[in-house]
Each structure stands twice: as C-alpha cells, then as structure tokens.
Design an enzyme around this catalytic site. Structure first.
Site, mmCIF file in Angstrom:
data_model
loop_
_atom_site.group_PDB
_atom_site.id
_atom_site.type_symbol
_atom_site.label_atom_id
_atom_site.label_comp_id
_atom_site.label_asym_id
_atom_site.label_seq_id
_atom_site.Cartn_x
_atom_site.Cartn_y
_atom_site.Cartn_z
ATOM 1 N N GLU A 1 -8.027 2.346 -1.742
ATOM 2 C CA GLU A 1 -7.083 2.366 -1.239
ATOM 3 C C GLU A 1 -5.482 3.403 -2.069
ATOM 4 O OE1 GLU A 1 -6.846 -2.341 -1.466
ATOM 5 O OE2 GLU A 1 -6.190 -1.847 -3.562
ATOM 6 N N GLY B 1 0.737 -2.780 1.329
ATOM 7 C CA GLY B 1 1.545 -3.508 1.831
ATOM 8 C C GLY B 1 2.568 -3.320 2.586
HETATM 9 P P1 PGA Z 1 -2.269 -5.668 1.234
HETATM 10 O O1 PGA Z 1 -3.295 -5.247 -0.446
HETATM 11 O O2 PGA Z 1 -3.810 -5.813 2.095
HETATM 12 O O3 PGA Z 1 -1.144 -6.462 1.504
HETATM 13 O O4 PGA Z 1 -1.938 -3.850 1.728
HETATM 14 C C1 PGA Z 1 -3.969 -4.686 -0.370
HETATM 15 C C2 PGA Z 1 -4.428 -4.851 -1.842
HETATM 16 O O5 PGA Z 1 -2.923 -4.591 -3.074
HETATM 17 O O6 PGA Z 1 -5.849 -4.751 -2.438
#
Ligand code: PGA
Length: 234
Positions: free
Chosen positions: A156, A162
């Site tokens: 990630e 986000g």
């Molecule tokens: P997101 O979050 O899909 O809202 O970017 C992913 C996460 O934090 O695991």
C-alpha cells in the site's frame, strides 16, 4: 485462474447498508473475500456469517494482562476472526513500531489468524527508491520464517491511500513480484495484495496485473454498489 482475494477494510466506519445485508452480499462472491471490521461489529459478523472470513484491523502485541483498551488475538479468535490487518500506515503514523507489528503478527499466528501486513512508501518516488523503502520495512519486521501461505502482505503506497491516485500498473506488478521473491529468501511463501484507491472504476484495469493476488480496499468497501461492482455481482 486462481481466485482473487478481496479484503475490505471498513476502518472506523459502517457500510451504507445494514451488516447482515452487507455480509450476504460479500458471501455471494466466488472469490476469496475478507472483511476487516471495527471490533464492536465482530459479534454481528460472527452471528450472521456462514462462510465469510472476517476479522479486525488491529490487535494487541500482548497475550493478556493489564493493557487497558487493548484486544488480544485470543479474544479475536473467540469472536471468530480469521484475518487481521497489522501495520497499516494509519496506525504507523501514530507511532506503531516495526517491533510492535512483529509481536502482533506472532500473536495472530499463535491464534491461527492470518495477518495482512501493510508496507509501502510514503511519497511518490521512482521504482528503485520505492523498493529500498519496502525492503527496509520488510527487514525491520523480522517475519517468522518458514511460513507457507500463512502471511498476506498488502503493498500500500501511502500516497495512494484515500487520494484517488494509483501507481502505474508496471510499478504495482514489479513491487508485488519483488516482495514475493525477496521473502522467498527467508522460506516465506506469501500472497501479495495491492491497496490504495482501488475502486469499482479502476478495478477492471488493476485486476489484469499478473502476480497480484488481490486487493485491500478502504473507501470503496463502504458503498454496497461499489462492492457489488468490484466483486462482479449483479
Ligand atoms: P483506500 O484505503 O482504498 O481508501 O485508499 C485502502 C487502505 O487504507 O487499506
């Protein structure tokens, strides 16, 4: 074709439909679906799930004792948890250390709960630099050796969480490949997920990346229509 993993991370939210309906929808998928939910909903997930694998977003590094406000891996397992996120950047930024994350992973494995371990670079950077960051994070974790398919790594990139921004397909593919190959040196065979602004719109493209075993999904996991599209349900 191998089934993909879709891990829905509700964070500190409720989905936009009631939990029994939400579970019913997730259980329609023929892929591997996990729901990582706030602790206080575990009971409702336990009571309403038939085949859904659900779990939490954090766990105590300790087995038991005087740790006010903490939840142990044993407690999670008593509530039917099979999966738990650890080392999410939203926790690391509040001071969670690699040592603590390693201890949490050990507690989860002792209780037969699969950890989803998050790693990723903070800023947008070229692939070579990003690899260095991810390698350092993996090294710091001191992962338990000789585990076959008991660990899931979620790649990630923090800048993608986000924000609506996603790295290039090439970047994701190569990073997931790097993580698998690097951990093979330690006799670890892991599944690797991508996470960061994965949603119903970019899913068709991101799903084509070879070597990515699935996705960790934040924001889109709250909207049932998005969830249905992601899981290809009508
Ligand atoms: P997101 O979050 O899909 O809202 O970017 C992913 C996460 O934090 O695991």
């Amino acid at each position: 074709m191998a089934k993909k993993i879709f891990a829905f991370n509700l964070k500190m939210n409720k989905p936009d439909i009631n939990i029994p309906e939400y579970i019913k929808t997730l259980e329609q998928s023929s892929d591997i679906v996990y729901a990582c939910v706030p602790y206080v909903y575990l009971n409702e997930f336990q009571n309403n799930s038939t085949c859904l694998k659900f779990g939490a977003q954090n766990v105590s590094e300790f087995k038991n004792g005087s740790h006010t406000g903490e939840i142990s891996a044993k407690m999670l397992s008593e509530f039917g948890a099979k999966i738990c996120i650890v080392g999410h950047s939203e926790r690391r930024k509040n001071g969670e250390t690699s040592y603590e994350i390693t201890e949490k992973i050990n507690r989860l494995l002792e209780n037969k709960i699969t950890p989803i371990i998050c790693v990723g670079e903070e800023k947008e950077m070229n692939f070579k630099k990003a690899i260095k960051v991810v390698k350092k994070l993996l090294d710091e974790l001191n992962l338990p050796k000789k585990q076959k398919d008991k660990l899931i790594i979620a790649y990630e990139p923090i800048w993608a969480i986000g924000t609506g921004k996603v790295p290039s397909l090439e970047h994701i593919k190569n990073m997931c490949k790097f993580i698998k190959e690097y951990l093979k040196n330690f006799n670890l065979s892991v599944k690797v997920l991508y996470g960061g602004s994965y949603n119903e719109n970019n899913a068709p493209e991101l799903n084509t990346i070879k070597g990515v075993d699935g996705f960790l999904i934040g924001g889109a996991s709250l909207k049932i229509l998005a969830v249905k599209q992601i899981l290809n349900l009508n």
